[in-house]
Design an enzyme around this catalytic site. Structure first.
Site, PDB file in Angstrom:
ATOM      1  N   ASP A 289       0.844  -1.203   0.000  1.00  0.00           N
ATOM      2  CA  ASP A 289       0.000   0.000   0.000  1.00  0.00           C
ATOM      3  C   ASP A 289       0.877   1.249   0.000  1.00  0.00           C
ATOM      4  OD1 ASP A 289      -2.215   1.661   0.181  1.00  0.00           O
ATOM      5  OD2 ASP A 289      -2.421   1.419   2.344  1.00  0.00           O
ATOM      6  N   GLU A 323      -2.549  10.196  -0.735  1.00  0.00           N
ATOM      7  CA  GLU A 323      -3.816   9.455  -0.666  1.00  0.00           C
ATOM      8  C   GLU A 323      -4.176   9.100   0.769  1.00  0.00           C
ATOM      9  OE1 GLU A 323      -6.319   5.784  -0.472  1.00  0.00           O
ATOM     10  OE2 GLU A 323      -4.262   6.080   0.226  1.00  0.00           O
ATOM     11  N   GLU A 324      -3.170   8.807   1.585  1.00  0.00           N
ATOM     12  CA  GLU A 324      -3.443   8.215   2.891  1.00  0.00           C
ATOM     13  C   GLU A 324      -4.156   9.145   3.866  1.00  0.00           C
ATOM     14  OE1 GLU A 324      -3.395   5.262   3.425  1.00  0.00           O
ATOM     15  OE2 GLU A 324      -1.806   4.260   2.307  1.00  0.00           O
ATOM     16  N   HIS A 422      -1.539  -0.772   6.373  1.00  0.00           N
ATOM     17  CA  HIS A 422      -1.246   0.276   7.358  1.00  0.00           C
ATOM     18  C   HIS A 422      -0.500  -0.263   8.583  1.00  0.00           C
ATOM     19  CE1 HIS A 422      -4.942   2.800   5.809  1.00  0.00           C
ATOM     20  NE2 HIS A 422      -4.001   2.605   4.887  1.00  0.00           N
TER      21      HIS A 422
END
Length: 455
Positions: A289, A323-324, A422
């Site tokens: 990710d 994005e996060e 995450h």
């Protein structure tokens, strides 16, 4: 009648010829990526040499410089650094939670502060823990919450075969949980990590404070510790917890979408976007990710250039910023597209990990989807045989909402994704080379077909 039959036969032959030509080129793409691909080694560099790259951090800057150099090296006609303002949240130190109670030894839990959360006062916050399994239970027990630390023990639902459904079902507790507890007077929150793994690694991710209520410390806990905490509370013991976190915001800073472009030879004003997001959380290497999506994007560009493919339409390869914890990169990309009155005909995002590709999810009109489904037999031999309605990505979502651009997501096998999402174990070693490359093969095939036939 003869004339009609002749024309019909000619059309069939023509369509068969196109199908054979397309199949042959997709095979070349696959061979190029599987035999000479660079994605895996690029991912090694991104994760091991650069590492965490949260918006605003030094890692973000290094990753953007690396991405621009890789775009140029892959042969982009031009490389653009599209500026956008990004938030700059800093974890600020080691997050801790210690549980004490009568008759039990003090226990330190494996925890991590939620992204965008505010640090505790000096020395931490300490209070009795109250466990709830849902927002409904929280509201029913509202009178008990004031001055307490709320423990949201909401489980990922194992009955969902598609694990993103379990995530969508549970993620509200991370996003809304702190403010909903603060509304009732809680002084801190601990949530069960957004995962159904069997380890005890905590998973971070963004929370969103409601400005109407106090901003309280918020942490996620590993699943084994969550189970221990729940079992101990349910045995009738009263537990106290001290939470110590250090998060804070610095002023917004400058980040960039890294864009490599191949100019269209016939329809340069029609734009196809393919990408992933370059940022990651600060507690991990961000291999799945979304390092995987970034290097797959670069690999599609490299393979096209290696085969001397000249696209009919302009293709943009985008490594999105932020994005996060803000989505500023995707929003900026759409904002500029609207301002420049660009014609975006399709967007594809890879942001579900570097696992074995299973299919694509499409958000498109009935007519567009019908056309897309004609291409399934050409792509299915490479693993992506499950083509479904509904899909896209956080970064390309603003493009769809602003311009109505049809969009799609690469859908890899999702069973292991939330073991790493995450979390500190989202590292290079967790990615399989073959699976990563097959994802790039399928992305390249779909982009080629959209370029060739339009939507």
């Amino acid at each position: 009648m003869r004339r009609f039959l002749f024309a019909f036969a000619a059309l069939l032959i023509c369509n068969l010829t196109f199908a054979q030509s397309d199949s042959a080129f997709i095979r070349q793409l696959a061979d190029e990526i599987l035999l000479r691909g660079k994605a895996y080694e690029q991912l090694r560099h991104l994760t091991k040499k650069i590492g965490p790259r949260l918006a605003g951090s030094p890692g973000m800057v290094k990753a953007e410089q690396w991405g621009a150099a890789e775009m140029k090296g892959a042969g982009a006609d031009q490389t653009i650094l599209q500026e956008c303002k990004v938030p700059h949240w800093v974890r600020g130190g080691k997050d801790e939670a210690v549980v004490t109670g009568k008759g039990i030894p003090a226990r330190k839990l494996d925890v991590i502060a939620l992204g965008n959360s505010i640090g505790s006062p000096k020395g931490g916050v300490q209070a009795q823990v109250i466990e709830v399994s849902s927002f409904d239970e929280l509201d029913k027990r509202a009178a008990e919450v004031k001055g307490k630390i709320v423990f949201y023990n909401y489980h990922f639902k194992p009955a969902f075969v598609r694990t993103f459904q379990a995530y969508s079902d549970a993620v509200a507790y991370r996003g809304q949980g702190p403010s909903r507890a603060a509304k009732l007077g809680a002084i801190g929150v601990i949530i069960r990590s957004m995962s159904h793994s069997t380890d005890n690694i905590p998973h971070t991710g963004s929370t969103r404070y409601d400005s109407a209520y106090a901003k309280i410390p918020a942490i996620a806990v590993g699943l084994r510790d969550a189970d221990w905490l729940s079992q101990t509370l349910q045995s009738g013991k009263t537990l106290n917890m001290r939470i110590t976190t250090h998060g804070y915001f610095l002023p917004d800073t400058t980040g960039h979408n890294v864009i490599g472009e191949l100019k269209g030879s016939l329809y340069p004003d029609e734009i196809i976007t393919v990408g992933g997001h370059l940022d990651s959380w600060d507690n991990c290497e961000g291999a799945h990710d979304d390092g995987a999506g970034c290097v797959q994007t670069l690999e599609v560009l490299r393979a096209f250039k290696a085969l001397n493919y000249r696209p009919q339409r302009t293709i943009r390869f985008v490594l999105f910023a932020n994005e996060e914890n803000g989505l500023r990169g995707g929003s900026k990309y759409a904002e500029e597209a609207v301002a420049k009155k660009e014609k975006h005909i399709f967007a594809l995002e890879s942001d579900a990990g570097g696992f074995t590709p299973r299919g694509f999810g499409f958000t498109a009109s009935d007519e567009q989807y019908k056309k897309i489904m004609q291409w399934l037999p050409l792509v299915a031999p490479y693993g992506c045989s499950e083509w479904v309605r509904g899909g896209g990505g956080a970064d390309i979502g603003p493009l769809n909402r602003s311009l109505g651009t049809p969009m799609a997501s690469l859908n890899p096998d999702s069973q292991r994704y939330f073991d790493f999402h995450h979390a500190r174990n989202d590292v290079f070693e967790a990615v399989n080379k073959r699976e990563l490359e097959l994802g790039a093969v399928n992305m390249a095939a779909l982009i080629y077909l959209v370029d060739r036939y339009g939507l």
